[in-house]
Design an enzyme around this catalytic site. Structure first.
Site, PDB file in Angstrom:
ATOM      1  N   SER A   1      48.384   6.991  -0.954  1.00 35.52           N
ATOM      2  CA  SER A   1      47.053   7.575  -0.797  1.00 35.52           C
ATOM      3  C   SER A   1      46.770   7.857   0.672  1.00 35.52           C
ATOM      4  CB  SER A   1      46.011   6.582  -1.351  1.00 35.52           C
ATOM      5  OG  SER A   1      44.696   6.914  -0.966  1.00 35.52           O
TER       6      SER A   1
ATOM      7  N   HIS B   1      47.248   2.606   0.612  1.00 36.80           N
ATOM      8  CA  HIS B   1      46.289   3.565   1.173  1.00 36.80           C
ATOM      9  C   HIS B   1      46.474   3.659   2.678  1.00 36.80           C
ATOM     10  CE1 HIS B   1      42.638   5.886   1.707  1.00 36.80           C
ATOM     11  NE2 HIS B   1      42.214   5.018   2.606  1.00 36.80           N
ATOM     12  N   SER B   2      46.603   4.895   3.196  1.00 34.24           N
ATOM     13  CA  SER B   2      46.723   5.156   4.621  1.00 34.24           C
ATOM     14  C   SER B   2      47.931   4.393   5.177  1.00 34.24           C
ATOM     15  CB  SER B   2      45.407   4.798   5.315  1.00 34.24           C
ATOM     16  OG  SER B   2      45.333   5.366   6.593  1.00 34.24           O
ATOM     17  N   MET B   3      47.756   3.499   6.160  1.00 31.56           N
ATOM     18  CA  MET B   3      48.898   2.721   6.635  1.00 31.56           C
ATOM     19  C   MET B   3      49.600   2.018   5.486  1.00 31.56           C
ATOM     20  SD  MET B   3      49.049  -0.553   9.270  1.00 31.56           S
ATOM     21  CE  MET B   3      48.783  -1.845   8.041  1.00 31.56           C
TER      22      MET B   3
ATOM     23  N   ALA C   1      50.239   3.017   2.619  1.00 34.53           N
ATOM     24  CA  ALA C   1      51.190   3.874   1.915  1.00 34.53           C
ATOM     25  C   ALA C   1      52.585   3.736   2.508  1.00 34.53           C
ATOM     26  CB  ALA C   1      50.725   5.330   1.984  1.00 34.53           C
TER      27      ALA C   1
END
Length: 245
Positions: free
Chosen positions: A115, A88-90, A92
């Site tokens: 994500s 998720h975010s970083m 990813a």
């Protein structure tokens, strides 16, 4: 020294291990609710980055590449069951770089789920740089994004513990440079939020350029931390994609 992974609900007979990578400033505890909510045939492991929680005394990573190499080194010896990655975010980007390394070593993950993140090779050039800003500016950005306990950021003692690794994570993201290479040959599923202020669902379609295998885009209601109230639907998507590939 504590290891890289936290498994909050061990399932020795599960068919697949799902390794989950937190966002900037996040820890393995972010994925604790997923451990019991996942389908019985998935065992959830959360990556614990250094410099936080039970790894508070460990030095922060220098860059995303070295962070991914350390995770891949810890993953490579694991025997048996297939592995899937979710970031998720970083997380990813870290998951993607880990997938590249595992693939190069002959241990490709079964699936990559990304994500709330621009594609690794599509870093926005006009984003505000935050890692070198003062504490109040950094806290303001975190409050706008959500996902971080406001009470923690308001407490001076807790801020003193939290902000160094949050700042370090933002530095990782803001100094990351994608190195060209062969695309993955494993499926990528993108999970996006309709009202994410960081990245639009349409922008996340560029992840398709990083695989020669199947690509899917799954859009959810919510903002950058849409996945907090949507554990069930997200894990349903993960289960469906892992079950059919």
């Amino acid at each position: 020294m504590p290891g890289w992974f936290r498994c909050f609900d061990a399932r020795p007979s599960a068919a697949v291990r799902l390794f989950c990578f937190p966002h900037a400033g996040g820890s393995a505890a972010f994925y604790r609710p997923w451990a019991r909510a996942a389908p019985a045939w998935i065992e959830v492991h959360a990556v614990q980055y250094p410099g936080r929680a039970d790894r508070l005394s460990d030095p922060l990573a220098d860059d995303i590449g070295s962070l991914a190499r350390a995770v891949a080194d810890a993953l490579t010896p694991l025997p048996g069951r297939p592995v899937a990655l979710f970031g998720h975010s970083m997380g990813a980007t870290v998951a993607y770089e880990t997938a590249r390394l595992l693939t190069a070593r002959g241990y490709p993950p079964r699936h990559l789920f990304v994500s709330a993140s621009h594609a690794a090779h599509d870093r926005p050039v006009d984003d505000e740089i935050l890692h070198d800003k003062d504490d109040d500016t950094l806290v303001g950005a975190l409050n706008r994004l959500g996902g971080t306990d406001v009470e923690v950021l308001a407490d001076p003692q807790l801020r003193e513990l939290v902000l160094p690794y949050v700042r370090g994570d933002f530095r990782l993201v803001e100094t990351y440079e994608h190195e060209p290479g062969p695309p993955l040959d494993r499926p990528i599923t993108v999970l996006a939020a309709e009202d994410d202020p960081v990245v639009k669902p349409a922008e996340m379609k560029r992840w398709a350029e990083l695989t020669t295998a199947e690509f899917a885009l799954d859009v959810h209601p919510g903002d950058h931390f849409y996945l907090l109230p949507r554990t069930g639907p997200i894990l349903a998507t993960v289960g469906e994609r892992l079950d059919v590939i």
